[in-house]
Design a protein around this motif. Structure first.
Motif, short mmCIF file in Angstrom:
data_model
loop_
_atom_site.label_atom_id
_atom_site.label_comp_id
_atom_site.label_asym_id
_atom_site.label_seq_id
_atom_site.Cartn_x
_atom_site.Cartn_y
_atom_site.Cartn_z
N LYS A 213 0.83 -1.21 0.00
CA LYS A 213 0.00 0.00 0.00
C LYS A 213 0.86 1.26 0.00
CE LYS A 213 -2.29 1.00 3.74
NZ LYS A 213 -3.32 0.99 4.82
N ASN A 214 1.91 1.28 0.81
CA ASN A 214 2.78 2.44 0.88
C ASN A 214 4.20 1.99 1.21
OD1 ASN A 214 2.96 2.18 3.83
ND2 ASN A 214 0.87 3.02 3.87
N VAL A 215 5.12 2.93 1.22
CA VAL A 215 6.53 2.60 1.43
C VAL A 215 6.75 1.94 2.78
CG1 VAL A 215 8.83 3.60 1.77
CG2 VAL A 215 7.42 4.35 -0.14
N GLN A 216 6.04 2.43 3.80
CA GLN A 216 6.23 1.87 5.14
C GLN A 216 5.84 0.39 5.20
OE1 GLN A 216 4.74 4.94 4.57
NE2 GLN A 216 6.68 5.91 5.08
N GLU A 217 4.90 -0.02 4.36
CA GLU A 217 4.45 -1.41 4.35
C GLU A 217 5.24 -2.29 3.39
OE1 GLU A 217 2.24 -2.72 6.51
OE2 GLU A 217 2.27 -0.73 7.44
N LEU A 218 6.24 -1.74 2.72
CA LEU A 218 7.14 -2.55 1.90
C LEU A 218 8.16 -3.21 2.82
CD1 LEU A 218 7.87 -0.40 -1.28
CD2 LEU A 218 6.87 -2.70 -1.26
N ASP A 248 6.62 9.10 1.64
CA ASP A 248 6.98 8.33 0.44
C ASP A 248 8.01 9.04 -0.41
OD1 ASP A 248 5.33 6.35 1.18
OD2 ASP A 248 3.96 6.48 -0.52
N ASP A 249 7.95 10.37 -0.47
CA ASP A 249 8.82 11.10 -1.37
C ASP A 249 10.29 10.90 -1.05
OD1 ASP A 249 6.69 12.05 -2.78
OD2 ASP A 249 6.61 14.00 -1.76
N ARG A 250 10.64 10.90 0.26
CA ARG A 250 12.06 10.74 0.59
C ARG A 250 12.56 9.33 0.29
NH1 ARG A 250 9.87 10.64 5.82
NH2 ARG A 250 10.15 8.62 6.85
#
Length: 309
Positions: A213-218, A248-250
């Protein structure tokens, strides 16, 4: 330490199906993709879903020796296991918790090499209302005693003399767990191959497509990219997010693109004669990717999947 009586009773209650001899035991697309659906709306638990899958005979005592916050919703457990405990990359465990009636079903997210060197396995568990997952997120501590039994027909276990295959690993969400285990195992075999001067384990290419869903969940994104940098001619990855969120941008350099995995994304990594694809994720994800792969000419017996919810 001994397993609690309730765990020994559980071990006697579930007899495993017969063990197969194939090096690649898994659920293939051709083996009735509806085997885990029910005629009613009642949610099947782990033991019902996997009743026909292979299981070891023994429930082993174990102890939690580390807890890592992998993301806002996922905890990774390090579990010290019995010396006789063994598993193949991609398999799961029946996870018995004293005082919790429901049995958890969690894929290993570590490789057999870690078990051999440190005597531990790792499990990454997403927070949920299901009692075993809830216990891990609310009550589990370092030192907690549990018990485990290995099972599953979904694994990658090549032998040193086997010809190479090209792996395509496609994961959705926490479906990454068994595929990450397979990725780590393949990297471990590649190191053995190099150390032996090319005599042991003939490894083909490995490409992983992983969507969250998002970078943190990768989950495990840093290690996945590190493996690809270590073996740039053999390993590659396509990490992506389906929704943008704060932060996400960073992390954008880690992401090759945004959006869902498509047939076009898979096309370059499908060779009907050489590719072996492992899939894990929600059922709609499995069905969409499976359809795309068959459209690209990959035989159904080379599309192997694990559905977890």
């Amino acid at each position: 330490m001994g397993a609690p009586c309730v765990l020994r009773a559980a071990a006697r209650s579930f007899l495993p199906p017969g063990r197969g001899s194939s090096r690649l035991r898994c659920r293939a697309l051709s083996c009735c993709p509806n085997t885990r659906k029910m005629s009613s709306k009642r949610q099947m638990d782990h033991l019902e879903k996997t009743a026909k899958d292979y299981r070891q005979n023994v429930v082993y005592p174990a102890q939690v020796c580390g807890i890592i916050k992998e993301s806002e919703t996922v905890k990774r457990l390090r579990v010290s296991v019995h010396p006789d405990f063994s598993f193949k990359a991609g398999q799961w465990v029946d996870f018995f918790i004293p005082g919790v009636e429901k049995v958890g079903g969690f894929s290993m997210c570590s490789c057999p090499g870690l078990l051999q060197s440190e005597g531990v396995i790792e499990l990454a568990v997403k927070n949920a209302k299901h009692p075993p997952a809830n216990w891990i997120h609310t009550a589990c501590t370092v030192g907690s005693h549990v018990a485990m039994r290995v099972g599953g027909n979904f694994f990658f276990d090549p032998q040193p003399s086997d010809p190479p295959v090209n792996l395509l690993l496609v994961a959705g969400g926490v479906g990454i767990n068994p595929l990450y285990s397979i990725l780590l195992h393949t990297a471990h075999l590649m190191r053995i191959h190099h150390a032996s001067g090319g005599r042991d384990y003939h490894i083909g290419s490995t490409h992983i497509c992983y969507s969250a869903k998002n970078v943190q969940e990768l989950l495990f994104k840093d290690t996945i990219t590190e493996v690809c940098r270590e073996f740039p001619r053999t390993f590659s990855c396509d990490l992506r997010v389906t929704e943008q969120s704060d932060g996400d941008d960073r992390d954008t350099p880690l992401i090759t693109r945004r959006g869902r995995i498509t047939k076009a994304d898979l096309r370059a990594h499908v060779d009907p004669q050489k590719t072996l694809c492992y899939l894990c994720g929600p059922p709609p994800f499995i069905e969409a990717i499976s359809e795309a792969l068959t459209d690209l000419g990959l035989p159904k017996d080379r599309i192997l999947f694990e559905k977890w919810w």
